[in-house]
Design an enzyme around this catalytic site. Structure first.
Site, PDB file in Angstrom:
ATOM      1  CG  ASP A  98      -7.178   3.542   2.646  1.00 43.20           C
ATOM      2  OD1 ASP A  98      -8.203   3.191   2.026  1.00 43.20           O
ATOM      3  OD2 ASP A  98      -6.968   4.717   2.965  1.00 43.20           O
TER       4      ASP A  98
ATOM      5  CE  LYS B 186      -2.460   0.746   3.800  1.00 37.99           C
ATOM      6  NZ  LYS B 186      -2.076   1.970   4.526  1.00 37.99           N
TER       7      LYS B 186
END
Ligand code: SF4
Length: 208
Positions: free
Chosen positions: A135, A117
């Site tokens: 997320d 991420k």
């Protein structure tokens, strides 16, 4: 069809969506992204000006004292672990990448404290890569809108990337803003939602 409409409405609603982290260069973005794990962007932005005044470059951070870094980021969540990651990450960049922030996912993921991420945020925001990151907000929103049924963040990223194809970076930030401001985890503001007709559920989806 619904994916293209959702994409168009998100990009129209949030003008030039981008990260809410404050940064001046790839080094500062990398540090801010690392600090933002399980912490609000607002708190990170309140901390980084003093941090970058003390540690203005990756080379200086690589030689930093652990206790001093911990003190500098003490208002951030998990300051002890993050201080260790910051110094190790900086040393890795200096030793393995000649002091330059790497520009591939595999290289970024080799750095302490940086997962997929975070790597994707750095690559897309700092270097213009057509990538998105999943997320908690993106995961929840994607599932509520029926854009993904994947169980993991990585699989959701793959499904969303295949579905939207282009504009992944601004779309990523639009999805985050939509999740923060409208489709919130608790009590989503459905009366304000401009994507109501696509909603398949108001359940609070989380990745496994
Ligand atoms: S209708 Fe409500 S739960 Fe569904 S996408 Fe919109 S804000 Fe989220």
């Amino acid at each position: 069809m619904s994916a293209s409409t959702i994409k168009a409405r998100l990009l129209a609603h949030f003008e030039n969506p981008t990260t809410e982290l404050t940064y001046q260069n790839p080094y500062e973005l990398l540090v801010a992204v690392l600090l933002s794990a399980q912490c609000t962007d607002k708190r990170v932005n309140a901390t980084t000006p003093a941090f970058f005044a003390k540690y203005p470059s990756i080379a200086i951070l690589a030689k930093a004292n652990l206790q001093e870094v911990q003190e500098c980021i003490k208002s951030i969540s998990y300051p002890n672990a993050k201080a260790k990651h910051l110094i190790t990450m900086a040393r890795q960049v200096v030793e393995n990448f000649q002091g330059q922030i790497p520009q591939t996912q595999a290289e970024l993921k080799s750095l302490a404290g940086i997962g997929q991420k975070s790597a994707n945020v750095v690559l897309s925001v700092a270097f213009g890569a057509n990538l998105l990151a999943v997320d908690t907000h993106v995961f929840r929103v994607a599932h509520r809108l029926g854009l993904s049924t994947a169980k993991s963040a990585a699989q959701t990223e793959a499904e969303l990337s295949a579905l939207f194809v282009s504009d992944l970076c601004p779309l990523h930030h639009a999805l985050i803003l939509f999740g923060r401001r409208i489709c919130t985890a608790l009590k989503p503001k459905c009366s304000l939602c401009f994507l109501q007709e696509f909603c398949v559920s108001r359940a609070n989806f989380k990745p496994r």
